[in-house]
Motif scaffolding. Structure first.
Motif, PDB file in Angstrom:
ATOM      1  N   UNK A 136       9.167 -78.465  71.251  1.00  0.00           N
ATOM      2  CA  UNK A 136       7.901 -78.763  71.360  1.00  0.00           C
ATOM      3  C   UNK A 136       7.506 -77.866  70.047  1.00  0.00           C
ATOM      4  N   UNK A 137       6.258 -78.347  69.366  1.00  0.00           N
ATOM      5  CA  UNK A 137       5.838 -77.754  68.002  1.00  0.00           C
ATOM      6  C   UNK A 137       4.978 -76.800  68.296  1.00  0.00           C
ATOM      7  N   UNK A 138       5.253 -75.384  67.522  1.00  0.00           N
ATOM      8  CA  UNK A 138       4.374 -74.571  67.323  1.00  0.00           C
ATOM      9  C   UNK A 138       4.075 -73.917  65.971  1.00  0.00           C
ATOM     10  N   UNK A 139       2.967 -73.810  65.884  1.00  0.00           N
ATOM     11  CA  UNK A 139       2.538 -73.312  64.544  1.00  0.00           C
ATOM     12  C   UNK A 139       3.037 -72.129  63.843  1.00  0.00           C
ATOM     13  N   UNK A 140       3.448 -71.280  65.010  1.00  0.00           N
ATOM     14  CA  UNK A 140       4.158 -69.966  64.563  1.00  0.00           C
ATOM     15  C   UNK A 140       5.733 -70.048  63.838  1.00  0.00           C
ATOM     16  N   UNK A 141       6.107 -71.312  64.276  1.00  0.00           N
ATOM     17  CA  UNK A 141       7.396 -71.783  63.524  1.00  0.00           C
ATOM     18  C   UNK A 141       7.322 -71.914  62.057  1.00  0.00           C
ATOM     19  N   UNK A 142       6.132 -72.352  61.683  1.00  0.00           N
ATOM     20  CA  UNK A 142       5.863 -72.806  60.192  1.00  0.00           C
ATOM     21  C   UNK A 142       5.704 -71.519  59.710  1.00  0.00           C
ATOM     22  N   UNK A 143       4.901 -70.368  60.234  1.00  0.00           N
ATOM     23  CA  UNK A 143       4.911 -69.101  59.582  1.00  0.00           C
ATOM     24  C   UNK A 143       6.171 -68.737  59.635  1.00  0.00           C
ATOM     25  N   UNK A 144       7.149 -68.678  60.397  1.00  0.00           N
ATOM     26  CA  UNK A 144       8.543 -68.240  60.271  1.00  0.00           C
ATOM     27  C   UNK A 144       9.214 -68.784  58.866  1.00  0.00           C
ATOM     28  N   UNK A 145       9.064 -69.993  58.790  1.00  0.00           N
ATOM     29  CA  UNK A 145       9.525 -70.661  57.812  1.00  0.00           C
ATOM     30  C   UNK A 145       9.191 -70.041  56.467  1.00  0.00           C
ATOM     31  N   UNK A 146       7.881 -70.066  56.401  1.00  0.00           N
ATOM     32  CA  UNK A 146       7.052 -69.360  55.339  1.00  0.00           C
ATOM     33  C   UNK A 146       7.695 -67.808  55.028  1.00  0.00           C
ATOM     34  N   UNK A 147       7.676 -67.330  56.007  1.00  0.00           N
ATOM     35  CA  UNK A 147       8.455 -65.806  55.905  1.00  0.00           C
ATOM     36  C   UNK A 147       9.771 -65.798  54.994  1.00  0.00           C
ATOM     37  N   UNK A 148      10.448 -67.004  55.426  1.00  0.00           N
ATOM     38  CA  UNK A 148      11.820 -67.045  54.792  1.00  0.00           C
ATOM     39  C   UNK A 148      11.686 -67.459  53.383  1.00  0.00           C
ATOM     40  N   UNK A 149      10.921 -68.325  53.185  1.00  0.00           N
ATOM     41  CA  UNK A 149      10.585 -68.920  51.826  1.00  0.00           C
ATOM     42  C   UNK A 149      10.189 -67.467  51.050  1.00  0.00           C
ATOM     43  N   UNK A 150       9.280 -66.868  51.429  1.00  0.00           N
ATOM     44  CA  UNK A 150       8.859 -65.658  50.785  1.00  0.00           C
ATOM     45  C   UNK A 150       9.718 -64.661  50.448  1.00  0.00           C
ATOM     46  N   UNK A 151      10.782 -64.374  51.359  1.00  0.00           N
ATOM     47  CA  UNK A 151      11.768 -63.540  51.195  1.00  0.00           C
ATOM     48  C   UNK A 151      12.637 -64.111  49.848  1.00  0.00           C
ATOM     49  N   UNK A 152      12.865 -65.287  50.020  1.00  0.00           N
ATOM     50  CA  UNK A 152      13.451 -65.862  48.863  1.00  0.00           C
ATOM     51  C   UNK A 152      13.001 -65.505  47.574  1.00  0.00           C
ATOM     52  N   UNK A 153      11.643 -65.786  47.471  1.00  0.00           N
ATOM     53  CA  UNK A 153      10.872 -65.644  46.325  1.00  0.00           C
ATOM     54  C   UNK A 153      10.634 -64.047  46.054  1.00  0.00           C
ATOM     55  N   UNK A 154      11.013 -63.360  47.057  1.00  0.00           N
ATOM     56  CA  UNK A 154      10.955 -61.688  46.728  1.00  0.00           C
ATOM     57  C   UNK A 154      11.978 -61.473  46.068  1.00  0.00           C
ATOM     58  N   UNK A 155      13.257 -61.729  46.536  1.00  0.00           N
ATOM     59  CA  UNK A 155      14.533 -61.698  45.969  1.00  0.00           C
ATOM     60  C   UNK A 155      14.478 -62.137  44.370  1.00  0.00           C
ATOM     61  N   UNK A 156      14.193 -63.289  44.166  1.00  0.00           N
ATOM     62  CA  UNK A 156      14.195 -63.851  42.737  1.00  0.00           C
ATOM     63  C   UNK A 156      13.147 -62.786  41.958  1.00  0.00           C
TER      64      UNK A 156
END
Length: 213
Positions: A93-113
Motif C-alpha cells: 500500500x502507498x504511504x506518503x512517508x515512503x516518498x519522504x524516504x526517497x527524497x532523503x536519499x536524493x538529498x544525501x546524494x546531492x549532499x555528497x556532490x
C-alpha cells in the motif's frame, strides 16, 4: 473484444530475490565508496590559517579527480537505492512517508556532490594561491553538514515509519531508524547517524520484506 491486463508490480528487475540482490549490491557499493571518501577526507577547521593550508595541502590532481568522480558515483548509487527501497516499502500500500524516504536519499546524494564541489574548488584555490579565496572556500567546505542532517532525518525516519506501518522491516530496525533520524538534526549527535548511515543502508536492504509471503 480486446482483453487487456495490467502487469503485476515488481520491486525489482526480476522479482524479490533479484530485487534483494540489487539493493544489497547497491548498498555495499555505497558502503565501499563511503569508506574511501572518509579515508581520503581531511580534518580541517573553519578558522584554519589559509597560508598554512596552502603550504600543507598535499592532494594532487589525480587524487582530487578520483574523489570527485567517486563521490558522484556514490550519489548516483544512493538515488537508485532510494528508488528501489521506496518501491519495496510501497509494495502492499502507498504511504506518503515512503516518498519522504526517497527524497532523503536524493538529498544525501546531492549532499555528497556539494561536498565534492567544494573540495574541488578548494583544490583549485590552493593551486592559484589566493589566501582570501582559500579562507572563504575552507569555511564553506567545513560548514556544509546541515544538508546531510536534513537528508538523514528524511531518509531514516521515512524508512522507519513506513516500514513499521507496513511491517516491512523488523520492529527493532524500524525504531533504530527513527531514533537515528531524530538524532540527525541535533548538532554533534548527528555524527552517529552519519557514520552509521552506510551500514544502515546495507542492513535495511538485506532485511526489507519484498513479497507478501
Amino acid at each position: 473484444m480486446a482483453i487487456t491486463s495490467t502487469p503485476p508490480r515488481s520491486t525489482s528487475l526480476d522479482g524479490p530475490l533479484a530485487g534483494r540482490r540489487t539493493m544489497v549490491t547497491l548498498a555495499v557499493i555505497y558502503l565501499g565508496f563511503f569508506a574511501f571518501l572518509m579515508a581520503s577526507g581531511a580534518d580541517r577547521e573553519p578558522d584554519a590559517d589559509p597560508a598554512k593550508l596552502i603550504a600543507d595541502y598535499d592532494i594532487n590532481a589525480t587524487v582530487i579527480e578520483m574523489v570527485t568522480y567517486s563521490t558522484v558515483v556514490a550519489g548516483a548509487v544512493l538515488v537508485f537505492l532510494g528508488a528501489a527501497l521506496r518501491s519495496a516499502l510501497t509494495l502492499r500500500t502507498r504511504r506518503w512517508t515512503a516518498e519522504v524516504a526517497l527524497l532523503g536519499f536524493v538529498l544525501m546524494a546531492l549532499t555528497l556532490v556539494t561536498w565534492a564541489t567544494s573540495a574541488l574548488a578548494l583544490y583549485h584555490a590552493v593551486d592559484i594561491g589566493d589566501t582570501g579565496v582559500v579562507r572563504a572556500i575552507n569555511v564553506i567546505d567545513t560548514t556544509n553538514f546541515p544538508l546531510a542532517m536534513l537528508s538523514m532525518c528524511c531518509a531514516m525516519i521515512g524508512v522507519g515509519v513506513t516500514a513499521m506501518r507496513e511491517q516491512a522491516l523488523p520492529t527493532w530496525l524500524c525504531w533504530a531508524s527513527i531514533v537515528l533520524g531524530a538524532m540527525s538534526p541535533l548538532g554533534p549527535l548527528a555524527f552517529a547517524p552519519f557514520v552509521l548511515f552506510a551500514i544502515w543502508t546495507v542492513v535495511v536492504a538485506a532485511t526489507v520484506r519484498l513479497s507478501d509471503a
